[in-house]
Design an enzyme around this catalytic site. Structure first.
Site, PDB file in Angstrom:
ATOM      1  N   ASN A  37       0.847  -1.201   0.000  1.00  0.00           N
ATOM      2  CA  ASN A  37       0.000   0.000   0.000  1.00  0.00           C
ATOM      3  C   ASN A  37       0.876   1.242   0.000  1.00  0.00           C
ATOM      4  O   ASN A  37       1.813   1.291  -0.811  1.00  0.00           O
ATOM      5  CB  ASN A  37      -1.146  -0.042   1.022  1.00  0.00           C
ATOM      6  CG  ASN A  37      -0.792  -0.197   2.473  1.00  0.00           C
ATOM      7  OD1 ASN A  37      -0.293  -1.241   2.871  1.00  0.00           O
ATOM      8  ND2 ASN A  37      -1.071   0.794   3.276  1.00  0.00           N
ATOM      9  N   ASP A  38       0.587   2.218   0.814  1.00  0.00           N
ATOM     10  CA  ASP A  38       1.151   3.571   0.659  1.00  0.00           C
ATOM     11  C   ASP A  38       2.627   3.677   0.252  1.00  0.00           C
ATOM     12  O   ASP A  38       3.471   2.947   0.778  1.00  0.00           O
ATOM     13  CB  ASP A  38       1.072   4.335   1.989  1.00  0.00           C
ATOM     14  CG  ASP A  38      -0.247   4.188   2.695  1.00  0.00           C
ATOM     15  OD1 ASP A  38      -1.179   3.622   2.123  1.00  0.00           O
ATOM     16  OD2 ASP A  38      -0.320   4.648   3.831  1.00  0.00           O
ATOM     17  N   GLN A  54       4.526   0.436   2.026  1.00  0.00           N
ATOM     18  CA  GLN A  54       3.855  -0.438   2.983  1.00  0.00           C
ATOM     19  C   GLN A  54       3.760  -1.821   2.350  1.00  0.00           C
ATOM     20  O   GLN A  54       3.243  -1.957   1.230  1.00  0.00           O
ATOM     21  CB  GLN A  54       2.465   0.115   3.315  1.00  0.00           C
ATOM     22  CG  GLN A  54       2.508   1.385   4.147  1.00  0.00           C
ATOM     23  CD  GLN A  54       2.897   1.073   5.585  1.00  0.00           C
ATOM     24  OE1 GLN A  54       2.082   0.641   6.374  1.00  0.00           O
ATOM     25  NE2 GLN A  54       4.164   1.305   5.933  1.00  0.00           N
ATOM     26  N   PHE A  97       4.113   1.332  10.155  1.00  0.00           N
ATOM     27  CA  PHE A  97       3.179   2.018   9.266  1.00  0.00           C
ATOM     28  C   PHE A  97       3.897   3.138   8.499  1.00  0.00           C
ATOM     29  O   PHE A  97       5.101   3.331   8.604  1.00  0.00           O
ATOM     30  CB  PHE A  97       1.988   2.552  10.076  1.00  0.00           C
ATOM     31  CG  PHE A  97       0.932   1.507  10.387  1.00  0.00           C
ATOM     32  CD1 PHE A  97       1.202   0.147  10.299  1.00  0.00           C
ATOM     33  CD2 PHE A  97      -0.351   1.895  10.775  1.00  0.00           C
ATOM     34  CE1 PHE A  97       0.220  -0.807  10.582  1.00  0.00           C
ATOM     35  CE2 PHE A  97      -1.338   0.951  11.055  1.00  0.00           C
ATOM     36  CZ  PHE A  97      -1.064  -0.395  10.966  1.00  0.00           C
ATOM     37  N   SER A  98       3.097   3.921   7.795  1.00  0.00           N
ATOM     38  CA  SER A  98       3.660   4.867   6.823  1.00  0.00           C
ATOM     39  C   SER A  98       4.536   5.950   7.440  1.00  0.00           C
ATOM     40  O   SER A  98       4.382   6.315   8.602  1.00  0.00           O
ATOM     41  CB  SER A  98       2.526   5.519   6.038  1.00  0.00           C
ATOM     42  OG  SER A  98       2.062   4.583   5.097  1.00  0.00           O
ATOM     43  N   ARG A 166      -0.553   9.182  13.057  1.00  0.00           N
ATOM     44  CA  ARG A 166       0.294   8.424  12.127  1.00  0.00           C
ATOM     45  C   ARG A 166       0.740   9.183  10.876  1.00  0.00           C
ATOM     46  O   ARG A 166       0.200  10.200  10.524  1.00  0.00           O
ATOM     47  CB  ARG A 166      -0.424   7.143  11.704  1.00  0.00           C
ATOM     48  CG  ARG A 166      -1.768   7.327  11.024  1.00  0.00           C
ATOM     49  CD  ARG A 166      -2.358   5.948  10.680  1.00  0.00           C
ATOM     50  NE  ARG A 166      -3.707   6.037  10.161  1.00  0.00           N
ATOM     51  CZ  ARG A 166      -4.804   6.059  10.913  1.00  0.00           C
ATOM     52  NH1 ARG A 166      -4.717   6.001  12.224  1.00  0.00           N
ATOM     53  NH2 ARG A 166      -5.994   6.157  10.344  1.00  0.00           N
ATOM     54  N   ASP A 167       1.725   8.571  10.213  1.00  0.00           N
ATOM     55  CA  ASP A 167       2.186   8.922   8.874  1.00  0.00           C
ATOM     56  C   ASP A 167       3.011  10.216   8.841  1.00  0.00           C
ATOM     57  O   ASP A 167       2.665  11.181   8.140  1.00  0.00           O
ATOM     58  CB  ASP A 167       1.004   9.013   7.883  1.00  0.00           C
ATOM     59  CG  ASP A 167       0.081   7.808   7.958  1.00  0.00           C
ATOM     60  OD1 ASP A 167       0.557   6.731   8.351  1.00  0.00           O
ATOM     61  OD2 ASP A 167      -1.119   7.934   7.640  1.00  0.00           O
ATOM     62  N   TRP A 305      -8.756   1.730  -0.894  1.00  0.00           N
ATOM     63  CA  TRP A 305      -9.138   0.709   0.101  1.00  0.00           C
ATOM     64  C   TRP A 305     -10.522   0.142  -0.197  1.00  0.00           C
ATOM     65  O   TRP A 305     -10.816  -0.995   0.142  1.00  0.00           O
ATOM     66  CB  TRP A 305      -9.129   1.312   1.509  1.00  0.00           C
ATOM     67  CG  TRP A 305      -7.754   1.570   2.033  1.00  0.00           C
ATOM     68  CD1 TRP A 305      -7.149   2.785   2.193  1.00  0.00           C
ATOM     69  CD2 TRP A 305      -6.795   0.603   2.475  1.00  0.00           C
ATOM     70  NE1 TRP A 305      -5.878   2.626   2.696  1.00  0.00           N
ATOM     71  CE2 TRP A 305      -5.640   1.300   2.881  1.00  0.00           C
ATOM     72  CE3 TRP A 305      -6.803  -0.794   2.555  1.00  0.00           C
ATOM     73  CZ2 TRP A 305      -4.504   0.655   3.365  1.00  0.00           C
ATOM     74  CZ3 TRP A 305      -5.667  -1.439   3.047  1.00  0.00           C
ATOM     75  CH2 TRP A 305      -4.539  -0.731   3.442  1.00  0.00           C
TER      76      TRP A 305
HETATM   77  C1  FRU Z   1      -3.200   4.674   4.647  1.00  0.00           C
HETATM   78  C2  FRU Z   1      -2.828   3.931   5.914  1.00  0.00           C
HETATM   79  C3  FRU Z   1      -1.918   4.785   6.758  1.00  0.00           C
HETATM   80  C4  FRU Z   1      -1.190   3.764   7.587  1.00  0.00           C
HETATM   81  C5  FRU Z   1      -1.004   2.654   6.591  1.00  0.00           C
HETATM   82  C6  FRU Z   1      -0.982   1.277   7.192  1.00  0.00           C
HETATM   83  O1  FRU Z   1      -3.446   3.911   3.551  1.00  0.00           O
HETATM   84  O2  FRU Z   1      -3.995   3.561   6.613  1.00  0.00           O
HETATM   85  O3  FRU Z   1      -2.593   5.763   7.519  1.00  0.00           O
HETATM   86  O4  FRU Z   1       0.022   4.252   8.063  1.00  0.00           O
HETATM   87  O5  FRU Z   1      -2.074   2.753   5.662  1.00  0.00           O
HETATM   88  O6  FRU Z   1      -0.574   0.324   6.278  1.00  0.00           O
END
Ligand code: FRU
Length: 494
Positions: A37-38, A54, A97-98, A166-167, A305
């Site tokens: 993902n991200d 990710q 995570f991100s 997060r992120d 998503w």
């Molecule tokens: C966005 C997210 C982020 C998180 C990550 C987890 O797509 O939900 O906020 O860090 O994916 O994989």
């Protein structure tokens, strides 16, 4: 190196190399193996562009977030590097995570990411606790900092949730300090963006709440990015749980760009304009870098998503990144065009001018393919009698096609992958309001094996969508209800 990271590196090396190049996108990033993902840590380091992502190498489903790693010199040809992070510490055992990356003064590369663990509440239920951690390395191997996590619940403003923090996106300012923006959920349950500062990248302090959602654009704001561009300040974020607003914002996970001024005293963004970043189906969690030549370049997860069910079940990899795009601000809007490096991949130019298409479907000699860069200008044949609908079909054969259709009387452009071979009842179409004041529509359509990205009117808007149609479907055709006149330039991307 931890056992867990070593295991991931061995696994991806043996399994990832079994995936044939032609089973992947030709120039979009896909995971070494498994799930992606991200985009994370999109940055320039020692003369190369690095992208982390990710990553769950073991399945094509989200789980146990690692950081995958690729590197490139031109944003288009990427080499796989070994996984950079695994969730191998107590404070990140639910996932790394991100986050983002930056070069430190001493030449090492710093990764800043969200470390997730769990806590048990008094009523016996379990919830995630999100903190921020860092790791340093040489562009290949990274060591997590002994003082992790570097930002925790004690660094949150009053009322902010420790489950949604997060992120981090990090950058360096002219004052010599590092700054980062982080997504957070305040007491009202929506989103806000927090700003932090650090002298060395390891010790961080809270600066301000940069911007507050106040339940306007979805709820939690994920994956923020913040930068100055063309005399304005730009906040990018990916809101969850959006409600639609006209054709500007759609339901579910979306993208948001806020453009404004920064108050240097309060460190708050004074909002002036807002818009979606991408008007297609698959685009989320975008992140930018500042290239050495001054270009602000953005990449995103070319997926949503809410549409994960649109997938190939026989594939050892899932999901891809968007094309990196050059950003600019014009008249209070974000413009995006493909990185200029893509021009070097253009071959076999075919051009047509003033082709009239009238109440019929046509094909044009040598205009076909699935890795293609197509430039189109569409105008009415007769300005006083404007056609009803123009349609471009691509990834087409007898059984399948995807389409872009434009209705000038409604100023609506639609992308439609309903007939792309999908067997699932997820979103297959999206509409976008374009061309309010003009009947001439300009499109640049970049096709890779499993995607279409449509740049509208020199990048004023973009629509991106995953297209999983069998590669044999490579036809391109044109239709008009009424009379339309088109100019077209087509290149193969090699
Ligand atoms: C966005 C997210 C982020 C998180 C990550 C987890 O797509 O939900 O906020 O860090 O994916 O994989």
């Amino acid at each position: 190196m931890s056992k867990m990271l070593e295991k991931a590196r061995n696994y991806e090396l043996t399994q990832g190399q079994q995936i044939k190049a032609e089973e992947r996108p030709a120039f979009h990033i896909s995971p070494y193996v498994g799930w992606m993902n991200d985009p994370n840590g999109f940055s320039c380091y020692k003369g190369e562009y690095h992208l982390f992502y990710q990553y769950n190498p073991y399945q094509t489903q989200w789980d146990s977030m690692h950081w995958g790693h690729v590197v490139s010199k031109d944003f288009l040809h990427w080499d796989y590097l070994p996984a950079a992070l695994a969730p191998d510490e107590d404070y990140d055992k639910i996932g790394c995570f991100s986050g983002s990356a930056i070069e430190l003064e001493d030449g090492r590369q710093l990764l800043m990411y969200t470390s997730v663990q769990q806590e048990k509440l008094d009523d016996g239920t379990v919830r995630d606790v999100q903190t921020q951690s860092v790791a340093v390395g040489d562009g290949l191997d990274y060591e997590k900092y002994a003082g992790n996590p570097v930002l925790t619940a004690k660094d949150l403003p009053e009322g902010a949730s420790k489950a949604d923090f997060r992120d981090p996106k990090i950058w360096k300012e002219e004052d010599g300090c590092y700054y980062c923006v982080i997504g957070s959920r305040p007491a009202d349950g929506s989103g806000q963006i927090l700003l932090y500062r650090s002298k060395d990248g390891f010790q961080w302090e809270f600066v301000s709440i940069l911007d507050e959602n106040q339940n306007r654009y979805g709820k939690m704001w994920e994956c923020p990015d913040f930068f100055e561009l063309d005399g304005k300040y730009v906040l990018l974020t990916s809101p969850q749980d959006m409600l639609p607003e006209g054709l500007e914002y759609h339901n579910g996970n979306g993208t948001l760009c806020v453009i404004g001024e920064l108050d240097p005293e309060t460190h708050k963004l004074k909002e002036q304009f807002s818009q979606s970043v991408d008007y297609g189906i698959d685009y989320y969690a975008m992140q930018t870098l500042l290239a050495p030549d001054g270009r602000r370049i953005m990449i995103a997860w070319m997926q949503n998503w809410d549409t994960l069910a649109y997938r190939r079940n026989d594939s050892k990899w899932f999901a891809q990144m968007s094309l990196p795009r050059e950003l600019s601000i014009k008249n209070g809007r974000l413009y995006q065009v493909p990185v200029r490096e893509l021009d070097a991949m253009r071959t076999n130019k075919v051009a047509y001018t003033d082709v009239v298409i009238k109440d019929t479907r046509i094909t044009l000699d040598q205009v076909e393919g699935r890795t293609v860069d197509l430039e189109l200008v569409i105008r009415p044949e007769d300005k006083t009698n404007v056609y009803e609908k123009f349609e471009l079909r691509f990834a087409e054969n007898e059984k399948y096609h995807s389409a872009l259709s434009f209705r000038p009387h409604e100023s609506v452009l639609k992308i439609d992958r309903k007939f792309s071979g999908s067997e699932r009842a997820v979103i297959h179409q999206r509409r976008c309001q374009v061309n309010k004041d003009s009947n001439e529509l300009k499109l640049r359509v970049v096709l890779d094996r499993y995607s279409a990205e449509v740049f509208i009117n020199d990048g004023e808007q973009v629509m991106s969508a995953v297209i999983l149609t069998d590669q044999n479907a490579k036809g391109i055709s044109f239709f008009a209800d009424g009379a339309a006149k088109i100019d077209l330039v087509k290149y193969d991307l090699v």
